[in-house]
Design an enzyme around this catalytic site. Structure first.
Site, mmCIF file in Angstrom:
data_model
loop_
_atom_site.group_PDB
_atom_site.id
_atom_site.type_symbol
_atom_site.label_atom_id
_atom_site.label_comp_id
_atom_site.label_asym_id
_atom_site.label_seq_id
_atom_site.Cartn_x
_atom_site.Cartn_y
_atom_site.Cartn_z
ATOM 1 N N PRO A 140 -1.460 3.415 -2.323
ATOM 2 C CA PRO A 140 -1.465 2.069 -2.898
ATOM 3 C C PRO A 140 -2.804 1.778 -3.550
ATOM 4 C CG PRO A 140 -0.966 2.067 -0.539
ATOM 5 C CD PRO A 140 -1.519 3.385 -0.865
ATOM 6 N N GLU A 141 -2.750 1.143 -4.682
ATOM 7 C CA GLU A 141 -3.959 0.733 -5.389
ATOM 8 C C GLU A 141 -4.113 -0.770 -5.221
ATOM 9 O OE1 GLU A 141 -4.027 2.468 -9.331
ATOM 10 O OE2 GLU A 141 -2.520 3.924 -8.738
ATOM 11 N N HIS A 147 6.525 8.559 12.108
ATOM 12 C CA HIS A 147 5.134 8.491 11.655
ATOM 13 C C HIS A 147 4.539 7.094 11.807
ATOM 14 C CE1 HIS A 147 5.757 12.497 10.171
ATOM 15 N NE2 HIS A 147 6.697 12.086 9.360
ATOM 16 N N ARG A 181 1.755 10.970 5.684
ATOM 17 C CA ARG A 181 0.803 12.029 5.322
ATOM 18 C C ARG A 181 -0.515 11.929 6.067
ATOM 19 N NH1 ARG A 181 0.610 12.863 -1.085
ATOM 20 N NH2 ARG A 181 -0.888 14.503 -0.681
#
Length: 270
Positions: free
Chosen positions: A2-3, A96, A115
């Site tokens: 995410p930016e 996760h 990740r």
DNA sequence: AGGTTGACCTGGACGC
DNA sequence: TGCGTCCAGGTCAACC
């Protein structure tokens, strides 16, 4: 992952849903690399604390909590695939899931990160330092020019450098350079003041528009409620390799620059 | 010192 | 269907 627009959407969404709530229980996954501060320290500091605010600084989510007279800040960096969700307890936990903060009213703040590039850490209040970079939505033109003019790297690489500007990642670097009609490979130091002015305007417009639309949902990005954003529908070059430029019809090219896939129109961007 | 590259992870898409 | 390969929005350490 995410930016700035995605982190802004998540932080403000979580803030609206949980500020004022007390954290009654903390669960963590035991994946050590996710936690820059040891998990037991995080659990001890947060259990029983009240959430004062959740905000964005650069790409970091800062949650300020208070217990008695002391306040601490939980820093959440989402990495590439991190998500921060506010869920009802009966909603099954995603695989996760690395941290769960249970609130007074039973809802849960969940940090999910397949990740595991995301990071959680704790800071005493007001010791959080986001680094030397500027916020792109408030920087002046003079500051913007002073920032990029000395740089001898490609403008795209400079835009991704978080010690210059905060919050720009691969999508918004490509999209703002297209809108400013500047080729990503141009050396930052060789851009004219007029070009840098166009770039700053394009960046602000792209970021603001993306925040309005709830961010870009590429693969698995969702906001605090699990809803997807819509700015991916506005992408003009990002992940449009080979498709016609929306201005001139030339196929969009993809190259590797600064180790990242980079998309541009070879005719519109000089 | 500034600039560049590869490593860190998992999962999804694609080709055979 | 199944396996292998490639790719992904970020950052940081280690190099030149």
């Amino acid at each position: 992952m995410p930016e700035l627009p995605e982190v802004e959407t998540i932080a403000s969404g979580v803030h609206q849903r949980v500020h004022g709530q007390r954290i009654v229980r903390v669960w963590t996954s035991g994946k050590p690399q996710t936690f820059k501060t040891p998990e037991d320290e995080i659990a001890t500091a947060l259990t029983g604390a009240r959430i004062l605010s959740v905000r964005r600084v650069g790409k970091t989510i800062v949650m300020t909590v208070a217990r008695g007279k002391t306040s601490v800040e939980l820093l959440i960096h989402l990495g590439m695939t991190g998500r921060l969700l506010v869920s009802a307890p009966e909603v099954p936990r995603a695989v996760h899931t690395h941290a769960v903060l249970t609130l007074d009213d039973g809802r849960e703040i969940r940090f999910v990160d397949p990740r595991r590039f995301g990071r959680l850490s704790l800071q005493p209040q007001n010791e959080f330092y986001a680094g030397p970079g500027h916020e792109p939505l408030t920087i002046s033109l003079d500051e913007f020019v002073a920032l990029f003019h000395p740089r001898h790297t490609a403008i795209k690489a400079a835009l991704l450098n978080q010690s210059l500007l905060h919050g720009i990642g691969n999508i918004y670097a490509d999209e703002s350079l297209f809108r400013a009609a500047i080729r990503p490979t141009r050396q930052a130091a060789r851009l004219t003041r007029a070009e840098l002015a166009r770039l700053r305007t394009a960046l602000v417009e792209v970021l603001r528009h993306a925040i309005e639309l709830g961010g870009s949902s590429v693969s698995d990005y969702v906001d605090a409620d699990g809803a997807r954003g819509f700015f991916q529908l506005e992408h003009r070059v990002y992940q449009r390799t080979g498709q016609p430029c929306l201005v001139c019809g030339t196929p969009i090219q993809k190259i590797t620059l600064a180790g990242r896939s980079t998309h541009f129109c070879p005719v519109c961007q000089k």
